[in-house]
Design a protein around this motif. Sequence first.
Motif, PDB file in Angstrom:
ATOM      1  N   GLY A   1       0.813  -1.208   0.000  1.00  0.00           N
ATOM      2  CA  GLY A   1       0.000   0.000   0.000  1.00  0.00           C
ATOM      3  C   GLY A   1       0.846   1.258   0.000  1.00  0.00           C
ATOM      4  N   ARG A   2       1.914   1.236   0.753  1.00  0.00           N
ATOM      5  CA  ARG A   2       2.785   2.412   0.812  1.00  0.00           C
ATOM      6  C   ARG A   2       3.555   2.608  -0.487  1.00  0.00           C
ATOM      7  N   ILE A   3       3.974   1.528  -1.117  1.00  0.00           N
ATOM      8  CA  ILE A   3       4.642   1.644  -2.418  1.00  0.00           C
ATOM      9  C   ILE A   3       3.673   2.246  -3.432  1.00  0.00           C
ATOM     10  N   SER A   4       2.422   1.798  -3.397  1.00  0.00           N
ATOM     11  CA  SER A   4       1.408   2.371  -4.298  1.00  0.00           C
ATOM     12  C   SER A   4       1.215   3.852  -4.024  1.00  0.00           C
ATOM     13  N   ALA A   5       1.186   4.231  -2.765  1.00  0.00           N
ATOM     14  CA  ALA A   5       1.006   5.637  -2.406  1.00  0.00           C
ATOM     15  C   ALA A   5       2.173   6.483  -2.895  1.00  0.00           C
TER      16      ALA A   5
ATOM     17  N   LEU B   1      -0.901  11.100   0.070  1.00  0.00           N
ATOM     18  CA  LEU B   1      -0.287  11.269   1.393  1.00  0.00           C
ATOM     19  C   LEU B   1      -1.145  10.636   2.481  1.00  0.00           C
ATOM     20  N   PHE B   2      -2.458  10.772   2.358  1.00  0.00           N
ATOM     21  CA  PHE B   2      -3.368  10.114   3.307  1.00  0.00           C
ATOM     22  C   PHE B   2      -3.219   8.600   3.214  1.00  0.00           C
ATOM     23  N   TYR B   3      -3.133   8.083   1.992  1.00  0.00           N
ATOM     24  CA  TYR B   3      -2.975   6.647   1.779  1.00  0.00           C
ATOM     25  C   TYR B   3      -1.618   6.166   2.283  1.00  0.00           C
ATOM     26  N   LEU B   4      -0.587   7.007   2.150  1.00  0.00           N
ATOM     27  CA  LEU B   4       0.739   6.662   2.643  1.00  0.00           C
ATOM     28  C   LEU B   4       0.735   6.549   4.159  1.00  0.00           C
ATOM     29  N   LYS B   5      -0.009   7.436   4.814  1.00  0.00           N
ATOM     30  CA  LYS B   5      -0.086   7.434   6.277  1.00  0.00           C
ATOM     31  C   LYS B   5      -0.804   6.204   6.799  1.00  0.00           C
ATOM     32  N   SER B   6      -1.916   5.850   6.186  1.00  0.00           N
ATOM     33  CA  SER B   6      -2.676   4.681   6.639  1.00  0.00           C
ATOM     34  C   SER B   6      -3.130   3.876   5.421  1.00  0.00           C
ATOM     35  N   PRO B   7      -2.276   2.967   4.953  1.00  0.00           N
ATOM     36  CA  PRO B   7      -2.577   2.262   3.705  1.00  0.00           C
ATOM     37  C   PRO B   7      -3.734   1.281   3.780  1.00  0.00           C
ATOM     38  N   GLY B   8      -4.091   0.831   4.957  1.00  0.00           N
ATOM     39  CA  GLY B   8      -5.198  -0.113   5.055  1.00  0.00           C
ATOM     40  C   GLY B   8      -4.826  -1.464   4.480  1.00  0.00           C
ATOM     41  N   TRP B   9      -5.839  -2.204   4.016  1.00  0.00           N
ATOM     42  CA  TRP B   9      -5.619  -3.546   3.495  1.00  0.00           C
ATOM     43  C   TRP B   9      -5.252  -3.479   2.022  1.00  0.00           C
ATOM     44  N   ALA B  10      -4.268  -4.225   1.637  1.00  0.00           N
ATOM     45  CA  ALA B  10      -3.869  -4.315   0.230  1.00  0.00           C
ATOM     46  C   ALA B  10      -3.481  -5.753  -0.067  1.00  0.00           C
ATOM     47  N   GLU B  11      -3.505  -6.096  -1.317  1.00  0.00           N
ATOM     48  CA  GLU B  11      -3.045  -7.422  -1.732  1.00  0.00           C
ATOM     49  C   GLU B  11      -1.564  -7.560  -1.421  1.00  0.00           C
ATOM     50  N   GLY B  12      -1.120  -8.772  -1.218  1.00  0.00           N
ATOM     51  CA  GLY B  12       0.296  -9.022  -1.011  1.00  0.00           C
ATOM     52  C   GLY B  12       1.076  -8.810  -2.293  1.00  0.00           C
ATOM     53  N   PHE B  13       2.359  -8.600  -2.167  1.00  0.00           N
ATOM     54  CA  PHE B  13       3.209  -8.378  -3.330  1.00  0.00           C
ATOM     55  C   PHE B  13       3.325  -9.679  -4.103  1.00  0.00           C
ATOM     56  N   PRO B  14       3.111  -9.641  -5.410  1.00  0.00           N
ATOM     57  CA  PRO B  14       3.169 -10.888  -6.189  1.00  0.00           C
ATOM     58  C   PRO B  14       4.595 -11.426  -6.263  1.00  0.00           C
ATOM     59  N   SER B  15       4.690 -12.726  -6.516  1.00  0.00           N
ATOM     60  CA  SER B  15       6.014 -13.335  -6.651  1.00  0.00           C
ATOM     61  C   SER B  15       5.959 -14.409  -7.725  1.00  0.00           C
ATOM     62  N   GLY B  16       7.114 -14.887  -8.102  1.00  0.00           N
ATOM     63  CA  GLY B  16       7.209 -15.988  -9.050  1.00  0.00           C
ATOM     64  C   GLY B  16       6.708 -15.631 -10.440  1.00  0.00           C
ATOM     65  N   THR B  17       5.951 -16.554 -11.037  1.00  0.00           N
ATOM     66  CA  THR B  17       5.488 -16.368 -12.412  1.00  0.00           C
ATOM     67  C   THR B  17       4.480 -15.226 -12.522  1.00  0.00           C
ATOM     68  N   LEU B  18       3.703 -14.999 -11.462  1.00  0.00           N
ATOM     69  CA  LEU B  18       2.749 -13.887 -11.501  1.00  0.00           C
ATOM     70  C   LEU B  18       3.487 -12.558 -11.598  1.00  0.00           C
ATOM     71  N   LEU B  19       4.536 -12.388 -10.828  1.00  0.00           N
ATOM     72  CA  LEU B  19       5.334 -11.159 -10.897  1.00  0.00           C
ATOM     73  C   LEU B  19       5.964 -11.010 -12.282  1.00  0.00           C
ATOM     74  N   LEU B  20       6.453 -12.104 -12.838  1.00  0.00           N
ATOM     75  CA  LEU B  20       7.034 -12.062 -14.173  1.00  0.00           C
ATOM     76  C   LEU B  20       6.004 -11.647 -15.212  1.00  0.00           C
ATOM     77  N   ARG B  21       4.789 -12.183 -15.127  1.00  0.00           N
ATOM     78  CA  ARG B  21       3.735 -11.807 -16.069  1.00  0.00           C
ATOM     79  C   ARG B  21       3.348 -10.348 -15.900  1.00  0.00           C
ATOM     80  N   ILE B  22       3.273  -9.886 -14.673  1.00  0.00           N
ATOM     81  CA  ILE B  22       2.901  -8.490 -14.420  1.00  0.00           C
ATOM     82  C   ILE B  22       3.956  -7.541 -14.978  1.00  0.00           C
ATOM     83  N   LEU B  23       5.219  -7.862 -14.794  1.00  0.00           N
ATOM     84  CA  LEU B  23       6.292  -7.003 -15.298  1.00  0.00           C
ATOM     85  C   LEU B  23       6.474  -7.120 -16.806  1.00  0.00           C
ATOM     86  N   SER B  24       6.011  -8.220 -17.387  1.00  0.00           N
ATOM     87  CA  SER B  24       6.131  -8.413 -18.829  1.00  0.00           C
ATOM     88  C   SER B  24       5.256  -7.450 -19.622  1.00  0.00           C
ATOM     89  N   VAL B  25       4.118  -7.077 -19.076  1.00  0.00           N
ATOM     90  CA  VAL B  25       3.198  -6.203 -19.816  1.00  0.00           C
ATOM     91  C   VAL B  25       3.800  -4.814 -20.042  1.00  0.00           C
TER      92      VAL B  25
END
Length: 156
Positions: A16-20, A64-88
């Motif tokens: 969440g903070r990286i997104s913010a 900045l509000f989101y950075l302060k309190s990001p709340g719930w977010a999906e976990g960071f992808p890994s493995g083949t999902l991360l590769l597919r996401i970065l491929s686009v």
Amino acid sequence: MSDLPTPSSASRRLVGRISAICLLALAAAYGIGGSMIEYAFASDPLGPRVFPVALAVVLAGLSLFYLKSPGWAEGFPSGTLLLRILSVPALLVVSVLLFEPAGFAVSVFVLTFGTGIIFGAPWLKSLIGAAGHAALWWVVFSLLLEVYLPAGNWFG
């Protein structure tokens, strides 16, 4: 139920903070770009800069509000999902770099074919779909709308 490990709450807050931070950088770039718009002062007292700069300020505040309190977010992808996401976005960069030397049709073909492969389409269907997609947009822009599309330096 999935057998994938569930990310910890600290990992979710980090995402969440990286997104913010990304949104804050986008707001800064948009605000700087909007503030550089030149116009004749006599045309309008506020001018065309106000709207993009105001949007940038709102986006910066919300990020900045989101950075302060990001709340719930999906976990960071890994493995083949991360590769597919970065491929686009990598494929998009390749397509943009091909635009001038190879031309519009080849660039659209590469983007469409690669996207099909990334999302698991069979090679033949991706090939046919990409060829049809490139031809369709070439006809729409070049013939129907009469927009100049570069054929590419490779093809003269």
